[in-house]
Design an enzyme around this catalytic site. Structure first.
Site, PDB file in Angstrom:
ATOM      1  N   ASP A  16       0.894  -0.851  -0.178  1.00  0.00           N
ATOM      2  CA  ASP A  16      -0.480  -0.279  -0.161  1.00  0.00           C
ATOM      3  C   ASP A  16       0.855   1.835  -0.289  1.00  0.00           C
ATOM      4  O   ASP A  16       2.212   1.407   0.676  1.00  0.00           O
ATOM      5  CB  ASP A  16      -0.738   0.249   1.223  1.00  0.00           C
ATOM      6  N   GLY A  19       0.013   5.502  -4.343  1.00  0.00           N
ATOM      7  CA  GLY A  19      -0.339   6.559  -5.335  1.00  0.00           C
ATOM      8  C   GLY A  19       0.048   8.168  -3.825  1.00  0.00           C
ATOM      9  O   GLY A  19       0.609   8.803  -4.582  1.00  0.00           O
ATOM     10  N   ARG A  20       0.088   7.556  -2.876  1.00  0.00           N
ATOM     11  CA  ARG A  20       0.294   8.751  -1.822  1.00  0.00           C
ATOM     12  C   ARG A  20       2.197   8.675  -2.856  1.00  0.00           C
ATOM     13  O   ARG A  20       2.667  10.617  -2.372  1.00  0.00           O
ATOM     14  CB  ARG A  20       0.494   8.640  -0.486  1.00  0.00           C
ATOM     15  N   TRP A  21       3.028   7.385  -2.789  1.00  0.00           N
ATOM     16  CA  TRP A  21       4.366   8.051  -2.768  1.00  0.00           C
ATOM     17  C   TRP A  21       4.245   8.959  -3.898  1.00  0.00           C
ATOM     18  O   TRP A  21       5.415   9.691  -4.020  1.00  0.00           O
ATOM     19  CB  TRP A  21       5.114   6.597  -3.259  1.00  0.00           C
ATOM     20  N   HIS A  33       3.061   3.526  -9.066  1.00  0.00           N
ATOM     21  CA  HIS A  33       2.859   1.714  -9.685  1.00  0.00           C
ATOM     22  C   HIS A  33       3.785   1.153  -9.371  1.00  0.00           C
ATOM     23  O   HIS A  33       4.468  -0.177  -9.499  1.00  0.00           O
ATOM     24  CB  HIS A  33       1.851   1.437 -10.185  1.00  0.00           C
ATOM     25  N   SER A  61      -7.669  -6.230  -6.360  1.00  0.00           N
ATOM     26  CA  SER A  61      -7.966  -6.699  -5.415  1.00  0.00           C
ATOM     27  C   SER A  61      -9.412  -6.907  -5.942  1.00  0.00           C
ATOM     28  O   SER A  61      -9.744  -5.839  -7.435  1.00  0.00           O
ATOM     29  CB  SER A  61      -8.667  -6.075  -3.991  1.00  0.00           C
ATOM     30  N   TRP A  65     -11.515  -2.540  -9.233  1.00  0.00           N
ATOM     31  CA  TRP A  65     -11.598  -2.093 -10.244  1.00  0.00           C
ATOM     32  C   TRP A  65     -12.987  -0.540 -10.263  1.00  0.00           C
ATOM     33  O   TRP A  65     -12.808  -0.305 -11.027  1.00  0.00           O
ATOM     34  CB  TRP A  65     -13.006  -3.300 -11.060  1.00  0.00           C
ATOM     35  N   ARG A  67     -12.123   1.921  -9.224  1.00  0.00           N
ATOM     36  CA  ARG A  67     -10.991   2.956  -9.617  1.00  0.00           C
ATOM     37  C   ARG A  67     -10.673   3.628 -10.535  1.00  0.00           C
ATOM     38  O   ARG A  67     -11.831   2.863 -11.591  1.00  0.00           O
ATOM     39  CB  ARG A  67      -8.955   2.504  -9.252  1.00  0.00           C
ATOM     40  N   LEU A 127      10.872 -20.363  -4.425  1.00  0.00           N
ATOM     41  CA  LEU A 127       9.936 -19.774  -4.091  1.00  0.00           C
ATOM     42  C   LEU A 127       8.270 -20.329  -4.379  1.00  0.00           C
ATOM     43  O   LEU A 127       8.420 -19.904  -5.241  1.00  0.00           O
ATOM     44  CB  LEU A 127      10.500 -18.662  -3.496  1.00  0.00           C
ATOM     45  N   SER A 192      -8.023  -5.136   4.648  1.00  0.00           N
ATOM     46  CA  SER A 192      -9.008  -5.263   3.052  1.00  0.00           C
ATOM     47  C   SER A 192      -8.834  -6.458   2.428  1.00  0.00           C
ATOM     48  O   SER A 192      -8.724  -6.514   0.946  1.00  0.00           O
ATOM     49  CB  SER A 192      -7.634  -4.319   2.761  1.00  0.00           C
ATOM     50  N   GLU A 203       1.062 -13.193  12.110  1.00  0.00           N
ATOM     51  CA  GLU A 203       1.515 -11.755  13.559  1.00  0.00           C
ATOM     52  C   GLU A 203       1.388 -10.676  11.992  1.00  0.00           C
ATOM     53  O   GLU A 203       1.535 -11.061  10.504  1.00  0.00           O
ATOM     54  CB  GLU A 203       2.887 -11.875  13.151  1.00  0.00           C
TER      55      GLU A 203
HETATM   56  C1  FPP Z   1      -1.988   0.005  -3.826  1.00  0.00           C
HETATM   57  O1  FPP Z   1      -1.191   1.272  -3.574  1.00  0.00           O
HETATM   58  C2  FPP Z   1      -1.525  -0.596  -4.942  1.00  0.00           C
HETATM   59  C3  FPP Z   1      -1.835  -1.775  -5.589  1.00  0.00           C
HETATM   60  C4  FPP Z   1      -3.070  -1.207  -5.795  1.00  0.00           C
HETATM   61  C5  FPP Z   1      -1.536  -1.852  -7.106  1.00  0.00           C
HETATM   62  C6  FPP Z   1       0.297  -2.798  -6.067  1.00  0.00           C
HETATM   63  C7  FPP Z   1       0.268  -3.184  -7.985  1.00  0.00           C
HETATM   64  C8  FPP Z   1       1.870  -2.548  -7.834  1.00  0.00           C
HETATM   65  C9  FPP Z   1       2.278  -2.514  -6.546  1.00  0.00           C
HETATM   66  C10 FPP Z   1       2.228  -3.285  -9.098  1.00  0.00           C
HETATM   67  C11 FPP Z   1       1.500  -4.351  -9.952  1.00  0.00           C
HETATM   68  C12 FPP Z   1       1.892  -5.374  -9.689  1.00  0.00           C
HETATM   69  C13 FPP Z   1       2.482  -6.607  -9.761  1.00  0.00           C
HETATM   70  C14 FPP Z   1       2.622  -8.140  -9.598  1.00  0.00           C
HETATM   71  C15 FPP Z   1       3.287  -6.286 -11.585  1.00  0.00           C
HETATM   72  P1  FPP Z   1      -2.756   2.231  -3.316  1.00  0.00           P
HETATM   73  O2  FPP Z   1      -2.344   3.395  -4.964  1.00  0.00           O
HETATM   74  O3  FPP Z   1      -3.563   2.430  -3.385  1.00  0.00           O
HETATM   75  O4  FPP Z   1      -1.818   4.009  -2.834  1.00  0.00           O
HETATM   76  P2  FPP Z   1      -2.161   4.696  -2.307  1.00  0.00           P
HETATM   77  O5  FPP Z   1      -2.946   3.884  -0.878  1.00  0.00           O
HETATM   78  O6  FPP Z   1      -1.370   5.696  -1.200  1.00  0.00           O
HETATM   79  O7  FPP Z   1      -3.360   5.545  -3.065  1.00  0.00           O
END
Ligand code: FPP
Length: 238
Positions: A16, A19-21, A33, A61, A65, A67, A127, A192, A203
């Site tokens: 998670d 988006g904030r990053w 992303h 998740s 969809w 978004r 793995l 979530s 844990e």
């Molecule tokens: C949450 O950050 C992240 C996601 C919903 C997507 C995670 C996906 C990736 C890291 C890349 C794609 C994955 C693969 C396996 C190639 P957010 O956008 O919800 O962040 P925020 O809460 O700060 O807005």
């Protein structure tokens, strides 16, 4: 290799904070992303190196969809790109890929990419990498119940034979150990809808670091914290 005291067999990560990053760096959410993919590449590599058995990553998740359409489309493309660029190295390192979630609901190119990756790595012995795509724990449990009901209805299974093991065997993670350590980055403290059944005794760690900033050093710290925790599974230590 490492001298970490006690490794979790199964690590689950809710990645998670992309988006904030991106906002912090005045970049587009997709750049966030993309940076997130850089982080996950390192975490997969390290998990494989130190002998983690199962690593589960929440990539998309059933709720994602909702978004903006452009973000969903770009995430799907990023997933396809990830499999194309990483599959050779993953395969070489004996990583076995499994998708958790409803693959039929993905875009056609994403479906094709993940099915190819799953097939190609099916015989690998390193793995176990679970990538949750179009995944939700509630849908997963509903699916398991429906599979069981169909088996009971057909006479293949008696109602009194249904136990926790038979539910477990019909989840996407069938045959895999329960989650030992669940990490959610960015400081949010929620599950979530991720691996709810499998995380009953996990844990939980909520490092206050946005996913693109999560490094192997942070991961080592999380593993060390896990190693120091006293797990009782509802029992009492003498
Ligand atoms: C949450 O950050 C992240 C996601 C919903 C997507 C995670 C996906 C990736 C890291 C890349 C794609 C994955 C693969 C396996 C190639 P957010 O956008 O919800 O962040 P925020 O809460 O700060 O807005």
């Amino acid at each position: 290799m490492t001298n970490l005291p006690k490794l979790p067999a199964h690590v689950a990560i809710i990645m998670d904070g992309n988006g904030r990053w991106a906002r912090q760096h005045a970049l587009s959410v997709m750049r966030g992303h993309r940076q997130g993919v850089e982080a996950l590449r390192e975490i997969i590599r390290y998990s494989s190196d130190i002998g983690i058995q199962v690593l589960s990553l929440y990539a998309f998740s059933t709720e994602n969809w909702s978004r903006p359409e452009a973000e969903v489309a770009a995430l799907m493309r990023l997933i396809v790109e990830f499999f194309h660029s990483e599959i050779d190295e993953l395969h070489q390192n004996q990583v076995r890929i499994r998708i958790l979630g409803d693959v039929d609901g993905l875009t056609q190119p994403a479906r094709q990419a993940v099915l190819q990756a799953t097939e190609r790595t099916a015989q690998n012995t390193g793995l176990q990498l679970n990538i949750a795509l179009n995944y939700g724990a509630h849908s997963e449990m509903l699916r398991a119940v429906r599979l069981l009901l169909a088996e009971v209805q057909s006479g293949a299974l008696r109602p009194d034979q249904v136990d926790l093991g038979s539910i477990s065997q019909r989840l996407y993670t069938a045959g895999q150990p329960q989650v030992d350590l669940l990490i959610r980055t960015s400081g949010e403290q929620r599950l979530s809808n991720f691996l709810l059944f499998q995380s009953a005794y996990a844990e939980l760690l909520f490092p206050d670091i946005l996913w693109p900033d999560f490094t192997v050093a942070h991961y080592k710290e999380a593993l060390a914290t896990y190693g120091g925790r006293d797990r009782r599974f509802g029992g009492r230590k003498a």
